[in-house]
Scaffold this active site. Sequence first.
Site, mmCIF file in Angstrom:
data_model
loop_
_atom_site.group_PDB
_atom_site.id
_atom_site.type_symbol
_atom_site.label_atom_id
_atom_site.label_comp_id
_atom_site.label_asym_id
_atom_site.label_seq_id
_atom_site.Cartn_x
_atom_site.Cartn_y
_atom_site.Cartn_z
ATOM 1 N N GLY A 14 3.620 -5.709 76.262
ATOM 2 C CA GLY A 14 4.876 -5.109 76.197
ATOM 3 C C GLY A 14 5.123 -3.513 76.387
ATOM 4 O O GLY A 14 5.849 -2.765 75.754
ATOM 5 N N SER A 15 3.876 -2.960 77.107
ATOM 6 C CA SER A 15 3.780 -1.644 77.292
ATOM 7 C C SER A 15 5.053 -1.012 78.086
ATOM 8 O O SER A 15 5.369 -0.033 78.132
ATOM 9 C CB SER A 15 2.661 -0.970 77.869
ATOM 10 O OG SER A 15 2.195 -1.531 79.306
ATOM 11 N N ASN A 16 5.416 -1.668 79.098
ATOM 12 C CA ASN A 16 6.607 -1.526 79.864
ATOM 13 C C ASN A 16 7.963 -1.594 79.133
ATOM 14 O O ASN A 16 8.701 -0.520 79.277
ATOM 15 C CB ASN A 16 7.039 -2.563 81.142
ATOM 16 C CG ASN A 16 5.901 -2.118 82.391
ATOM 17 O OD1 ASN A 16 5.994 -1.250 83.006
ATOM 18 N ND2 ASN A 16 5.002 -2.861 82.551
ATOM 19 N N LYS A 93 6.953 -16.550 82.248
ATOM 20 C CA LYS A 93 7.826 -18.124 82.712
ATOM 21 C C LYS A 93 8.989 -17.905 83.656
ATOM 22 O O LYS A 93 9.494 -16.853 83.993
ATOM 23 C CB LYS A 93 8.389 -18.410 81.264
ATOM 24 C CG LYS A 93 7.454 -18.703 80.252
ATOM 25 C CD LYS A 93 7.217 -20.391 80.273
ATOM 26 C CE LYS A 93 8.799 -21.054 79.779
ATOM 27 N NZ LYS A 93 8.649 -22.547 80.047
ATOM 28 N N ASN A 109 12.608 -7.794 88.024
ATOM 29 C CA ASN A 109 11.223 -8.279 87.524
ATOM 30 C C ASN A 109 10.047 -6.857 88.034
ATOM 31 O O ASN A 109 10.967 -6.294 89.251
ATOM 32 C CB ASN A 109 10.642 -9.291 88.083
ATOM 33 C CG ASN A 109 9.242 -9.593 87.454
ATOM 34 O OD1 ASN A 109 8.801 -9.411 86.582
ATOM 35 N ND2 ASN A 109 8.438 -10.336 88.235
ATOM 36 N N HIS A 111 6.571 -6.096 89.470
ATOM 37 C CA HIS A 111 5.205 -6.641 90.049
ATOM 38 C C HIS A 111 4.217 -5.566 90.337
ATOM 39 O O HIS A 111 4.679 -4.638 91.013
ATOM 40 C CB HIS A 111 5.507 -7.321 91.192
ATOM 41 C CG HIS A 111 4.510 -8.311 91.621
ATOM 42 N ND1 HIS A 111 4.027 -9.495 91.150
ATOM 43 C CD2 HIS A 111 3.494 -8.034 92.843
ATOM 44 C CE1 HIS A 111 2.984 -10.044 91.687
ATOM 45 N NE2 HIS A 111 2.642 -9.056 92.759
ATOM 46 N N ASP A 152 8.532 -13.887 92.568
ATOM 47 C CA ASP A 152 8.104 -12.637 93.308
ATOM 48 C C ASP A 152 8.901 -12.846 94.646
ATOM 49 O O ASP A 152 8.314 -12.127 95.547
ATOM 50 C CB ASP A 152 6.796 -12.371 93.462
ATOM 51 C CG ASP A 152 5.879 -12.311 92.248
ATOM 52 O OD1 ASP A 152 6.416 -11.998 91.299
ATOM 53 O OD2 ASP A 152 4.711 -12.585 92.297
ATOM 54 N N GLU A 181 3.752 2.000 86.559
ATOM 55 C CA GLU A 181 4.887 1.089 86.191
ATOM 56 C C GLU A 181 5.613 1.514 85.178
ATOM 57 O O GLU A 181 6.972 1.435 85.263
ATOM 58 C CB GLU A 181 4.086 -0.393 85.848
ATOM 59 C CG GLU A 181 3.653 -1.236 86.980
ATOM 60 C CD GLU A 181 3.401 -2.421 86.121
ATOM 61 O OE1 GLU A 181 4.064 -3.099 85.287
ATOM 62 O OE2 GLU A 181 2.074 -2.919 86.682
HETATM 63 C C1 GRF Z 1 2.620 -5.548 84.144
HETATM 64 O O1 GRF Z 1 1.378 -5.251 85.129
HETATM 65 C C2 GRF Z 1 3.640 -6.171 85.058
HETATM 66 O O2 GRF Z 1 3.725 -5.682 86.360
HETATM 67 C C3 GRF Z 1 3.282 -7.469 85.183
HETATM 68 O O3 GRF Z 1 2.884 -8.173 83.874
HETATM 69 C C4 GRF Z 1 2.362 -6.361 83.152
HETATM 70 C C5 GRF Z 1 2.895 -6.430 81.985
HETATM 71 O O4 GRF Z 1 2.456 -5.392 81.195
HETATM 72 N N1 GRF Z 1 4.510 -8.245 85.434
HETATM 73 P P1 GRF Z 1 3.048 -5.044 79.559
HETATM 74 O O5 GRF Z 1 3.023 -6.298 79.036
HETATM 75 O O6 GRF Z 1 4.252 -4.401 80.026
HETATM 76 O O7 GRF Z 1 1.963 -4.123 79.264
#
Ligand code: GRF
Length: 201
Positions: A14-16, A93, A109, A111, A152, A181
């Site tokens: 969950g770093s994003n 999922k 999403n 990628h 994707d 990202e």
């Molecule tokens: C990211 O590289 C994203 O592109 C992919 O899964 C990873 C998730 O990283 N779909 P995080 O859980 O947000 O750290």
Amino acid sequence: MGRLKMAIFASHGGSNLQSIIDGCKIGVINGEVSVVISNNGNSISLGRAQKENIPYYHMSNKVFGDEDKLDDAMVDILEQHSVNLIVLAGYMKILGHKVLRKYKGRILNIHPALLPKYGGKGMYGRYVHEAVLKGGEKVTGVTIHLVDEEYDSGAIINQCQVKVEENDTVETLASRVLGREHTFYVETLKMISEGQIKLWS
Ligand code: GRF
């Protein structure tokens, strides 16, 4: 486009998710993370949500019995929290048909490569970067796309490039792309919240 009320779906670190929460807190994104959903009860993303006082749910077919009940329960939760945009961030999922239909055109999403290259089933995590290095690419990047029933394959909303260095390993490349990202999801959500990228009217 108005204020975003986002549901973030994440399976692991969950770093994003964290960068999007931070982007809302500092006012870069006109919006809020209204709810966090994970199919993995041990996901760090649920802990991040708890720490930020954001409602969070562990939702899997193990918890709800079958895919259909899970799909119904997800629609309920999304409605309860008045979600207007679903943001997948490392969600491993495929979403159920009802969620996909109800939020069509409102599911994003991210990628870690330049789709349509290096996408599709099995192309996740280190496999993506391994393939990019094997392919001898000089440039990779980040793609944000709409989600449909395939992996994707939905329309591309925004892309940015990331340089592949000559001495890159899977790890160094993965870490450079992940760093990008974080800023790129926030930049793109800002553009959506300000109407520069139009997902709906
Ligand atoms: C990211 O590289 C994203 O592109 C992919 O899964 C990873 C998730 O990283 N779909 P995080 O859980 O947000 O750290």
